[in-house]
Design an enzyme around this catalytic site. Structure first.
Site, mmCIF file in Angstrom:
data_model
loop_
_atom_site.group_PDB
_atom_site.id
_atom_site.type_symbol
_atom_site.label_atom_id
_atom_site.label_comp_id
_atom_site.label_asym_id
_atom_site.label_seq_id
_atom_site.Cartn_x
_atom_site.Cartn_y
_atom_site.Cartn_z
ATOM 1 N N ASP A 1 9.179 50.499 79.073
ATOM 2 C CA ASP A 1 10.210 51.477 78.706
ATOM 3 C C ASP A 1 11.452 50.802 78.118
ATOM 4 O O ASP A 1 12.580 51.133 78.479
ATOM 5 C CB ASP A 1 10.619 52.370 79.894
ATOM 6 C CG ASP A 1 9.580 53.434 80.209
ATOM 7 O OD1 ASP A 1 8.527 53.463 79.550
ATOM 8 O OD2 ASP A 1 9.826 54.252 81.132
ATOM 9 N N HIS B 1 15.327 51.969 78.356
ATOM 10 C CA HIS B 1 15.390 53.307 77.734
ATOM 11 C C HIS B 1 16.361 53.371 76.552
ATOM 12 O O HIS B 1 17.203 54.271 76.478
ATOM 13 C CB HIS B 1 15.732 54.366 78.784
ATOM 14 C CG HIS B 1 14.561 54.711 79.653
ATOM 15 N ND1 HIS B 1 13.784 55.831 79.452
ATOM 16 C CD2 HIS B 1 14.010 54.060 80.703
ATOM 17 C CE1 HIS B 1 12.810 55.852 80.364
ATOM 18 N NE2 HIS B 1 12.919 54.793 81.138
ATOM 19 N N HIS C 1 9.143 51.135 86.005
ATOM 20 C CA HIS C 1 8.935 52.584 86.021
ATOM 21 C C HIS C 1 9.821 53.320 87.027
ATOM 22 O O HIS C 1 10.344 54.381 86.722
ATOM 23 C CB HIS C 1 7.472 52.954 86.272
ATOM 24 C CG HIS C 1 7.196 54.425 86.103
ATOM 25 N ND1 HIS C 1 7.509 55.109 84.954
ATOM 26 C CD2 HIS C 1 6.659 55.338 86.940
ATOM 27 C CE1 HIS C 1 7.161 56.387 85.089
ATOM 28 N NE2 HIS C 1 6.652 56.551 86.287
ATOM 29 N N HIS D 1 13.137 54.060 88.727
ATOM 30 C CA HIS D 1 14.475 53.779 88.204
ATOM 31 C C HIS D 1 15.494 53.344 89.248
ATOM 32 O O HIS D 1 16.564 52.846 88.909
ATOM 33 C CB HIS D 1 14.998 54.985 87.417
ATOM 34 C CG HIS D 1 14.401 55.084 86.045
ATOM 35 N ND1 HIS D 1 14.978 55.783 85.016
ATOM 36 C CD2 HIS D 1 13.264 54.546 85.527
ATOM 37 C CE1 HIS D 1 14.225 55.681 83.927
ATOM 38 N NE2 HIS D 1 13.174 54.938 84.224
ATOM 39 N N ASN E 1 5.476 54.052 80.044
ATOM 40 C CA ASN E 1 4.966 55.360 79.630
ATOM 41 C C ASN E 1 5.796 55.947 78.492
ATOM 42 O O ASN E 1 5.329 56.796 77.751
ATOM 43 C CB ASN E 1 4.918 56.330 80.815
ATOM 44 C CG ASN E 1 6.237 56.447 81.523
ATOM 45 O OD1 ASN E 1 6.917 55.448 81.742
ATOM 46 N ND2 ASN E 1 6.617 57.654 81.884
ATOM 47 N N HIS E 2 7.046 55.470 78.337
ATOM 48 C CA HIS E 2 7.888 56.012 77.270
ATOM 49 C C HIS E 2 7.671 55.326 75.928
ATOM 50 O O HIS E 2 8.025 55.888 74.903
ATOM 51 C CB HIS E 2 9.377 55.920 77.649
ATOM 52 C CG HIS E 2 9.807 57.006 78.574
ATOM 53 N ND1 HIS E 2 10.506 58.106 78.153
ATOM 54 C CD2 HIS E 2 9.615 57.173 79.896
ATOM 55 C CE1 HIS E 2 10.740 58.900 79.177
ATOM 56 N NE2 HIS E 2 10.213 58.350 80.257
ATOM 57 N N ASP F 1 12.938 49.202 82.167
ATOM 58 C CA ASP F 1 13.423 50.564 81.901
ATOM 59 C C ASP F 1 14.819 50.609 81.260
ATOM 60 O O ASP F 1 15.741 51.215 81.801
ATOM 61 C CB ASP F 1 13.384 51.395 83.189
ATOM 62 C CG ASP F 1 11.972 51.561 83.702
ATOM 63 O OD1 ASP F 1 11.507 50.700 84.481
ATOM 64 O OD2 ASP F 1 11.290 52.529 83.302
ATOM 65 N N HIS G 1 3.928 48.812 85.260
ATOM 66 C CA HIS G 1 4.812 49.954 85.003
ATOM 67 C C HIS G 1 4.099 51.208 85.500
ATOM 68 O O HIS G 1 3.413 51.887 84.738
ATOM 69 C CB HIS G 1 5.123 50.053 83.503
ATOM 70 C CG HIS G 1 6.193 51.050 83.176
ATOM 71 N ND1 HIS G 1 7.501 50.696 82.923
ATOM 72 C CD2 HIS G 1 6.165 52.394 83.085
ATOM 73 C CE1 HIS G 1 8.218 51.771 82.673
ATOM 74 N NE2 HIS G 1 7.435 52.826 82.751
HETATM 75 MN MN LIG Z 1 11.359 54.540 82.761
#
Ligand SMILES: [Mn+2]
Length: 424
Positions: free
Chosen positions: A58, A20, A241, A243, A126-127, A18, A213
């Site tokens: 992510d 991001h 996933h 955080h 998912n992102h 993650d 995830h």
């Molecule tokens: Mn995430």
């Protein structure tokens, strides 16, 4: 023949999830945060001389990241992953199966046209899941450029067979099962219908890692992955996933796998879970034993989360004439404490960052509510998010809170905690 030097058989993997990249890239103050943390992660990988990096999804915040995000990421990977240092891991399974979505389905460090010193393996989250007519993920672009090894994706969701990536270093053999994000309800159904297969490698001297995830916290029936559907032969799960950083491996069911949840490297919401210190893991595996050393990320912007319950009407302290002014004064005092906390956290930092501050303000009467954005302006030079520092809610005493409202925290469902409850 056994290797004489144990060090030659210790697999070192930097685990993170993650990241991001691109989160907040158009917001003032925080635009560089996701990239700065990701660079620190790559630096930690180099410094600790890991054999590879394993990412739990992510990597990007958007499924179609901006050109800027994609360029920054490409530059960082190029800076740290290309070089002459030899890669010590042997890739034993069928690469054309793992990387079938690529025109040239080989692991990047074995591509004779590339000079990789630090292999990065990633599933999608998912992102950054594949999209568009051709189902392309941003990870596919990086894969095509030879900068990462993207694995564990399925185009056909009627059944899933996760064949592990088989890696060997000296006497240690690791099987990595990659499960990129699939909507939780769908995945739980596939598991229940026994349509998810994770074939175990024949001989049992493999250390088995599952990287996924998915929701871990209970967000409703079938909307999270229960621990008991994970096969018992899995030794370690790297859970992406969620955080919050819960990186220390824990066994959540009897005889079940150890689970490590590295958490995000950038706060994508001003929630309490994101305010905990961010870490990545240095996973060391030797034959069937392992440990995870938690490495703090020092470049992450400090985020202080707290709450304040305003003065109760009817008590001596309550200012009947000016409840709003009283609230503002109390909040200002609290914010100073929070900024002070952030300053202490960054004592060793030569260029301290303006902190993220989120104060949950609990009021008794609406006469106590003030304009949070206006008060935030006072902190423009000292706080990274002056526009959304305060969140107001009506104070509800604990005993009146409806238990059903709360999302079941990860800790609530953990085996260790349950056993404590039973003993009590
Ligand atoms: Mn995430």
């Amino acid at each position: 023949m056994a290797n004489e030097n144990v060090d030659d058989s210790i697999f070192k993997i930097l685990v993170a999830t993650d990241n991001h990249l691109g989160y907040g890239e158009t917001k003032p103050n925080i635009a560089q945060d996701s990239f700065r943390a990701f660079e620190e992660i790559l630096q930690l990988a180099v410094k600790n001389e890991v054999d590879m990096v394993l990412l739990g999804g992510d990597l990007f915040h958007e499924s179609q990241p901006s050109s800027h995000s994609l360029q920054k990421c490409t530059e960082l990977l190029k800076k740290y992953c290309l070089g002459d240092k030899p890669v010590a891991i042997e890739f034993l399974s069928d690469q054309s199966e793992h990387f079938s979505h690529l025109k040239n389905p080989v692991v990047n460090y074995e591509d004779p046209d590339l000079n990789i010193c630090l292999p990065v393996f990633s599933i999608h989250g998912n992102h950054d899941s594949p999209g568009g007519n051709e189902l392309v993920s941003a990870l596919d672009i990086l894969s095509s450029a030879g900068l990462i090894n993207y694995f564990g994706r399925w185009n056909d969701l009627s059944k899933i067979e996760i064949k592990p990536i088989l890696l060997k270093k000296g006497d240690t053999k690791i099987a990595i099962y990659g499960l990129s994000h699939i909507p939780d309800q769908r995945l739980v159904r596939l598991f229940q219908e026994k349509k998810v297969k994770m074939p175990r490698v024949d001989d049992d001297d493999w250390f088995n890692i599952l990287v996924l995830h998915q929701n871990r916290a209970n967000r409703g029936i079938k909307n999270f992955i229960p621990y008991d559907i994970i096969p018992e032969f899995i030794n370690l799960v790297i859970w992406g996933h969620e955080h919050d950083c819960n990186i220390e491996p824990k066994q959540c069911t009897q005889n079940g796998p150890y689970i490590s949840q590295p958490g995000s490297s950038v706060a994508t919401s001003l929630s309490e879970g994101e305010s905990a210190d961010k870490h990545v893991g240095l996973l060391k595996v030797y034959k069937d034993t392992f440990k995870i050393i938690s490495l703090p990320l020092k470049s992450v912007r400090p985020f202080i989360f707290d709450d304040i319950i305003l003065c109760k009407p009817g008590t001596d302290d309550f200012n009947l004439d000016a409840p709003k002014e009283q609230a503002i004064n109390d909040v200002k005092t609290k914010v100073e404490e929070m900024i002070q906390k952030a300053t202490i956290k960054q004592e060793d930092n030569s260029t301290p960052l303006k902190p993220l501050i989120r104060l949950s303000v609990k009021y008794y009467t609406e006469t106590q509510i003030f304009n949070g954005i206006r008060l935030g302006h006072h902190y423009e030079n000292r706080v990274a998010n002056p526009g959304d520092m305060f969140k107001f809610s009506n104070y509800v005493p604990k005993e009146r809170r409806n238990r059903k409202d709360g999302v079941c925290a990860v800790d609530d469902t953990e085996f260790n905690d349950v056993s404590v409850l039973i003993r009590m």
